[in-house]
Design a protein around this motif. Structure first.
Motif, mmCIF file in Angstrom:
data_model
loop_
_atom_site.group_PDB
_atom_site.id
_atom_site.type_symbol
_atom_site.label_atom_id
_atom_site.label_comp_id
_atom_site.label_asym_id
_atom_site.label_seq_id
_atom_site.Cartn_x
_atom_site.Cartn_y
_atom_site.Cartn_z
ATOM 1 N N GLY A 1 -9.301 21.984 -4.074
ATOM 2 C CA GLY A 1 -8.107 22.819 -4.116
ATOM 3 C C GLY A 1 -8.149 24.049 -3.235
ATOM 4 N N VAL A 2 -9.245 24.271 -2.523
ATOM 5 C CA VAL A 2 -9.371 25.433 -1.649
ATOM 6 C C VAL A 2 -8.461 25.253 -0.426
ATOM 7 C CG1 VAL A 2 -10.994 26.596 -0.095
ATOM 8 C CG2 VAL A 2 -11.682 26.045 -2.411
ATOM 9 N N THR A 3 -7.887 26.355 0.041
ATOM 10 C CA THR A 3 -6.991 26.301 1.197
ATOM 11 C C THR A 3 -7.652 26.882 2.444
ATOM 12 O OG1 THR A 3 -6.031 28.478 0.814
ATOM 13 C CG2 THR A 3 -4.981 26.594 -0.308
ATOM 14 N N THR A 4 -6.976 26.680 3.565
ATOM 15 C CA THR A 4 -7.467 27.231 4.829
ATOM 16 C C THR A 4 -7.503 28.755 4.789
ATOM 17 O OG1 THR A 4 -5.216 27.013 5.718
ATOM 18 C CG2 THR A 4 -6.800 25.278 6.287
ATOM 19 N N SER A 5 -6.586 29.376 4.070
ATOM 20 C CA SER A 5 -6.581 30.843 3.959
ATOM 21 C C SER A 5 -7.852 31.344 3.281
ATOM 22 C CB SER A 5 -5.367 31.326 3.174
ATOM 23 O OG SER A 5 -4.192 31.052 3.869
ATOM 24 N N TYR A 6 -8.246 30.682 2.204
ATOM 25 C CA TYR A 6 -9.466 31.048 1.493
ATOM 26 C C TYR A 6 -10.672 30.889 2.413
ATOM 27 C CZ TYR A 6 -13.299 30.836 -1.860
ATOM 28 O OH TYR A 6 -14.477 31.055 -2.533
#
Length: 80
Positions: A27-32
């Motif tokens: 569930g991690v995004t590119t922003s994170y």
């Protein structure tokens, strides 16, 4: 999940590496991920805008990452 980050130009210079491997939660995004890379660089990337590509395709906004994705962090083109 495992994600590979390819570093170019200023990112590579400030981190001293051309590739990073992250083991992240689902569930991690590119922003994170960008935030984590910037943390590793300290304040050396402050003010540097980065384009993000996932699996060789630019993403104009944050996207959820999947196991095995390759993320490229690309600063503005420099010349001289």
């Amino acid at each position: 999940m495992k994600v590979i980050v390819k570093c170019f130009s200023q990112v590579r210079y400030h981190l001293g590496k051309d590739k990073l491997v992250f083991h992240l939660e689902e569930g991690v995004t590119t922003s994170y991920l960008e935030e984590k890379v910037r943390e590793q660089a300290g304040d050396l990337l402050e003010g540097v805008s980065l384009r993000v590509a996932v699996n060789q395709k630019y993403t104009p906004e944050a996207v959820e990452l999947k196991d095995g994705d390759e993320v490229a962090l690309i600063p503005p083109v420099q010349g001289g």
